[in-house]
Motif scaffolding. Sequence first.
Motif, mmCIF file in Angstrom:
data_model
loop_
_atom_site.group_PDB
_atom_site.id
_atom_site.type_symbol
_atom_site.label_atom_id
_atom_site.label_comp_id
_atom_site.label_asym_id
_atom_site.label_seq_id
_atom_site.Cartn_x
_atom_site.Cartn_y
_atom_site.Cartn_z
ATOM 1 N N VAL A 1 -9.027 -1.175 60.175
ATOM 2 C CA VAL A 1 -9.009 -2.744 60.776
ATOM 3 C C VAL A 1 -9.961 -4.142 60.162
ATOM 4 O O VAL A 1 -9.422 -5.094 60.242
ATOM 5 N N VAL A 2 -10.706 -3.465 59.705
ATOM 6 C CA VAL A 2 -10.830 -4.176 58.195
ATOM 7 C C VAL A 2 -10.311 -5.459 57.638
ATOM 8 O O VAL A 2 -10.119 -6.475 57.737
ATOM 9 N N LYS B 1 -15.229 10.863 59.770
ATOM 10 C CA LYS B 1 -13.502 11.040 60.602
ATOM 11 C C LYS B 1 -13.691 9.306 61.097
ATOM 12 O O LYS B 1 -14.535 8.818 62.286
ATOM 13 N N LEU C 1 -10.572 2.387 60.651
ATOM 14 C CA LEU C 1 -11.841 1.823 60.629
ATOM 15 C C LEU C 1 -12.091 0.789 59.756
ATOM 16 O O LEU C 1 -11.453 -0.449 59.782
ATOM 17 N N PHE D 1 -17.745 2.597 54.241
ATOM 18 C CA PHE D 1 -16.498 2.523 53.106
ATOM 19 C C PHE D 1 -15.855 3.967 52.767
ATOM 20 O O PHE D 1 -14.906 3.543 52.183
#
Lengths: 304, 298
Positions: free
Chosen positions: B126-127, B118, B123, B112
């Motif tokens: 979301v974490v 992409k 995402l 991350f």
Amino acid sequence: MIALRRSFPATSREWRNFLLGVAFASPWIIGFLGFTLYPVGSALYYSFTRYDLVRDPVWIGVQNYVAFADDPDFKLVAGNTLWWVLISSPLGVLSAFLMALLLNSRIILRSFFRSIFFFPAIVPVVVTAFVWIFLLNIQYGAINSTLQSMGFKTIPFISSPDLMKWSLVVIHMWSQGAAMVIFLATLQDVPKSLYEAATVDGANALRRMWNITVPMVSPIILFNLVISFISGFQYFTLPWIMTQGGPSRSAEFYAIYLYRNAFQWFRMGKASALAWVLFVLILLFTYLIFRTSGRFVYYAGAAR
Amino acid sequence: MATQLAVTHYSQPWHQRVLELLGHILKYFVLIVLAVSFLLPFYWMVSSAVKDDAQVYVVPPIWFPNPQFWENFWNAWNSETFNLWTFNTVVRYAIPATVGVVLSSSLVAYSFSRIEWKGRNALFAVVLATMMIPDWVRLVPLFVIFRKLGWINTFNPLVVPQFFGSAFFIFLLRQFFMALPLELSDAARIDGASELRIFLRVILPLSKAALAVVGLFTFMNAWNDYLGPLIYINQEHKWVLTLGVGRLRGAVYEIGNTKLAYPWLMAVSSLITLPVFLAFFFAQRSFIEGISLTGLKG
């Protein structure tokens, strides 16, 4: 996802990076699917069932939810929990903020005092519970024995339903080390030039505090408040160990009731419904705070 | 202090200087009162640990027990299988959990922060969002799953999920990795190093401090955890310390109990706080920096 599809096919380098990125993130992705998304989803399913772990879940529609409407237990624990969140979170954040302010002013032995204020935050909750029971107990607690020896009446801190929650608030304010450290780091980042300019303009300490310090740390006040709300709704261990929700259920919070339903009475369906209501409450609360915070929170560098 | 004041505020009229001096006195007064009231519970815990029964039920309370019963520590510890529970806590729970969280969270945080791909930011959002999901929502289904797997009364439900990253520590490590210069990775890439190699040989060695913070926090979380073991572990010989201490509490309420319940309870409480105190004493900077790191981008 649609945007993602449109931008692919991309260069082979982008593909390679995408695969690498996903590969490195795969532990979390798998864990998210297996330990978060699936459980949260099946909790929603269970919440529409009657399920005692022995027999298969029986679909009963929204019965679990409808039953909350005239469930006196639900109202009791929801009321206790709302009280707890609304009282303890602001007071906890205030306590952390004031401690950080004290530590940020010009004092000697700063790191020594900081350690003392921080330490209660990392003590095992079991220990916190026992030490405070032994301090607050009506017969042999240190505080009441002292009061008694001075000729005062003893105070039923943890044996009176009226005082129990307030005692928990005091313990909560006592263990705000983490929030305090976050405040302190932020306070140290406030540019000194702002204070100097204000002083030249003749602003006194109170004004500097209200017009510089508070706005500059307001994003962190919000951050700590939201964190505190989220964990406040899930408050369990300390009241559970201290009095198992007593006296007279005055400290029976939502999570304690949920725990009892799930793991003492094995009403997994009802427990799941309770959990989903809690989840929605937390989302709603967080959303409302962020919606209303715009007026109170100052983001340096953001166009207003 | 006083001279410093006089120098910086020489132009102020005398009454303002007096006010400021009073402010200083008030500040130290509050500081000291607060510090004492923060320490008092711990002092009460340790001093009560060396009392006997007669010294407990006394008005006014005894702050300096005399005589002191230091053997309480030994006796209380041996009154139950605390050695076994310590072993369970450390070897079967805290150490595997720490290894799991450090390995998985650093790997994921690397993805991350230092690989451009992409969908990465979506995402990561979301974490962060998962941190808002109350543990209670997952608890019932997880219990059902672990029960089907035959994992009740094992440490698997407490340890295995730790190998799949923890949102909070992924966030913490990502903050740290982002601050490392990108040129480091680029130089290694030009030399033909694979991404895994860069992660293991370049980034991890530079992140020892942050990894230590994550390890320390995870270990402490496991050491202090009560709810997890309460739900998953019912067999006494598999208990952890926090559950074992809870059992001594039951003894306090037994009528006619002659086991010196409170002093022993305080003795064991002191003993399980000691490692936390030592860890904090020696790794204070890690604690403070770790927490400030997570607050920075709040």
